[in-house]
Scaffold this motif. Structure first.
Motif, short mmCIF file in Angstrom:
data_model
loop_
_atom_site.label_atom_id
_atom_site.label_comp_id
_atom_site.label_asym_id
_atom_site.label_seq_id
_atom_site.Cartn_x
_atom_site.Cartn_y
_atom_site.Cartn_z
N LEU A 1 -4.82 -5.77 -9.00
CA LEU A 1 -5.09 -4.32 -9.63
C LEU A 1 -3.89 -3.83 -10.36
CD1 LEU A 1 -6.91 -2.36 -10.97
CD2 LEU A 1 -7.24 -1.53 -8.91
N LEU A 2 -2.75 -3.69 -9.44
CA LEU A 2 -1.47 -3.09 -9.91
C LEU A 2 -0.79 -3.94 -10.64
CD1 LEU A 2 0.62 -0.83 -9.23
CD2 LEU A 2 1.80 -2.41 -7.53
N PHE A 3 -0.76 -5.45 -10.58
CA PHE A 3 -0.31 -6.20 -11.67
C PHE A 3 -0.99 -6.11 -13.05
CE2 PHE A 3 1.78 -8.45 -8.58
CZ PHE A 3 2.73 -9.38 -8.70
N ALA A 4 -2.29 -5.90 -12.97
CA ALA A 4 -3.13 -5.73 -14.04
C ALA A 4 -2.83 -4.29 -14.92
CB ALA A 4 -4.43 -5.85 -14.17
N VAL B 1 5.52 -2.35 -3.62
CA VAL B 1 4.43 -3.37 -3.47
C VAL B 1 4.91 -4.84 -3.46
CG1 VAL B 1 1.99 -3.81 -4.19
CG2 VAL B 1 2.76 -1.65 -3.85
N LEU B 2 5.62 -5.20 -4.30
CA LEU B 2 6.08 -6.39 -4.72
C LEU B 2 6.52 -7.17 -3.57
CD1 LEU B 2 7.35 -6.68 -8.26
CD2 LEU B 2 4.93 -7.16 -7.47
N PRO B 3 6.19 -8.40 -3.03
CA PRO B 3 6.78 -9.05 -1.74
C PRO B 3 8.30 -9.34 -1.94
CG PRO B 3 4.95 -10.30 -2.91
CD PRO B 3 5.08 -9.29 -3.79
N LYS B 4 9.10 -8.98 -0.93
CA LYS B 4 10.52 -9.06 -0.64
C LYS B 4 10.90 -10.39 -0.48
CE LYS B 4 10.65 -4.39 0.82
NZ LYS B 4 11.07 -3.33 1.84
N THR B 5 10.48 -11.38 -1.11
CA THR B 5 10.60 -12.95 -0.99
C THR B 5 11.71 -13.30 -1.80
OG1 THR B 5 8.71 -13.41 -2.22
CG2 THR B 5 8.50 -13.37 -0.02
#
Length: 408
Positions: free
Chosen positions: A24-27, A194-198
């Motif tokens: 949802l955040l991406f959208a 929120v985004l993954p820290k990879t």
């Protein structure tokens, strides 16, 4: 922004894939970013008056935005395969805030045009986000995830035109870009948290090698070639419909106002539903046949659209059908190409979307030329011909697959 409801019979978006809240955040992020490209369309008159720009040159506001977007597809989107995507996305979003403030505070038309070009250049973060969402999604949910994020883009485009007009009436055109700058800054903070820290392994040793590798992908991946050409054709048909539509609607006997004409754009919300549904079908292995059905719907939609000057209901039915088909093909195409090479998803997105831009630009030029020569009937015949060609190309692209099945 609405979040499409998933049927309970389908598996939830869950580990090891991507959480529904993150989708949802991406959208929302995609819808907000793509809106920066479309805010200006209903504001051109106000911008022209503010800076004393003649009608012939005020169109450069939209043109420079589109040029910036095209350059961003070629130069920025591939960086998603080279740099840390979390930092790239947040960095582009913060730079978008700067570009929006340049527009909002522009003291002259020169600064306005520079700011608009920057807004277009940085709006391609939407494609980095779509590719990243596809990368994070588990294989069984990739189509649905891409469809839901694409729904955000469709809704963002629709809301951008409506919100910008309303805000301009309330507080002037500059308020639109000030509001967007504030929301974009908030989005940058949320994405950073929120985004993954990879960390991903870089797909190339340097930027030049990364750009050159895009051409190798076209040479090596038939699915990318096929879907890029389909994107060029369907989005050419899309701009053939939307670019000259204001002309028959504003002319007698209809003589609709700009507000009334704008309401027809809301029918495009059906495209968001088509995007979400097509993604789920793609996950079930029905991507090719979903594309074929959607292309047939687009072709059939031109019949009611041809009766625009005698029936607004016919136009409404045609527009809804057309947009459902357009977004269904777009989402199934993205689902297929993002499944090719996980390490190259940003470059795949860039290559695919470049053809989208070519088709959109070509359709816009061709439609206005044909309208001047043959009227609305000529426009509908042109659009139907382009859609017919797309359907034939889709059928032709299946031939090697049929031969392989027979051989096995």
């Amino acid at each position: 922004m609405p979040h499409p409801t998933l049927p309970s019979s389908e598996p939830p978006l869950s580990a090891p894939g991507i959480r529904a809240s993150v989708v949802l955040l991406f959208a929302v992020a995609c819808g907000l970013a793509v809106g920066n490209v479309y805010y200006a369309q209903p504001l051109l008159d106000a911008m022209g008056q503010a800076f004393g720009m003649p009608a012939a040159s005020v169109g450069g506001v939209v043109s420079l935005t589109q040029v910036g977007y095209g350059l961003g597809l070629l130069l920025l989107v591939p960086l998603g395969d080279l740099l840390n995507r979390r930092r790239l996305i947040v960095g582009q979003t913060l730079l978008s805030v700067v570009a929006l403030l340049v527009v909002a505070l522009a003291p002259s038309s020169t600064w306005l045009l520079l700011g608009m070009a920057g807004c277009g250049l940085l709006a391609v973060v939407t494609q980095v986000l779509v590719a990243y969402a596809a990368n994070l999604a588990a294989p069984h949910e990739r189509g649905r995830v891409v469809g839901m994020v694409t729904s955000g883009i469709v809704i963002g485009i629709l809301l951008a035109r409506t919100v910008s007009g309303s805000m301009a009436d309330l507080a002037g055109w500059r308020s639109v870009y000030l509001l967007s700058a504030g929301l974009t800054l908030l989005m940058a903070v949320l994405l950073w948290r929120v985004l993954p820290k990879t960390e991903q392994k870089p797909a190339a040793s340097h930027y030049g090698q990364l750009i050159r590798s895009m051409f190798s992908l076209f040479r090596e991946e038939k699915v990318l070639r096929d879907r890029a050409l389909l994107a060029m054709l369907i989005f050419a048909a899309g701009t053939v419909l939307w670019t000259p539509l204001v002309l028959p609607l504003s002319a007698p006997p209809l003589s609709l106002s700009h507000t009334e004409i704008g309401l027809f754009g809301l029918a495009g919300a059906a495209g968001a539903l088509g995007a979400a549904r097509a993604g789920a079908w793609a996950d079930r292995g029905w991507a090719q046949w979903t594309s074929g059905l959607a292309l047939a719907l687009m072709l059939a939609s031109w019949l009611p659209i041809a009766f625009t000057q005698s029936s607004l209901w016919a136009l409404l039915v045609g527009v809804i059908t057309f947009d459902l088909g357009l977004q269904a093909v777009h989402v199934t195409s993205q689902s297929l190409i993002y499944s090719l090479r996980p390490e190259a998803q940003s470059r795949l997105a860039a290559g695919y979307m470049v053809f989208y831009s070519i088709g959109s630009a070509g359709g816009s030029i061709a439609s206005t030329t044909v309208y001047a020569w043959a009227g609305w009937t000529g426009v509908c015949l042109l659009g139907a011909a382009i859609n017919g060609l797309a359907l034939l190309y889709w059928l032709w692209s299946l031939a090697p697959q049929k031969q392989a099945l027979c051989a096995s």
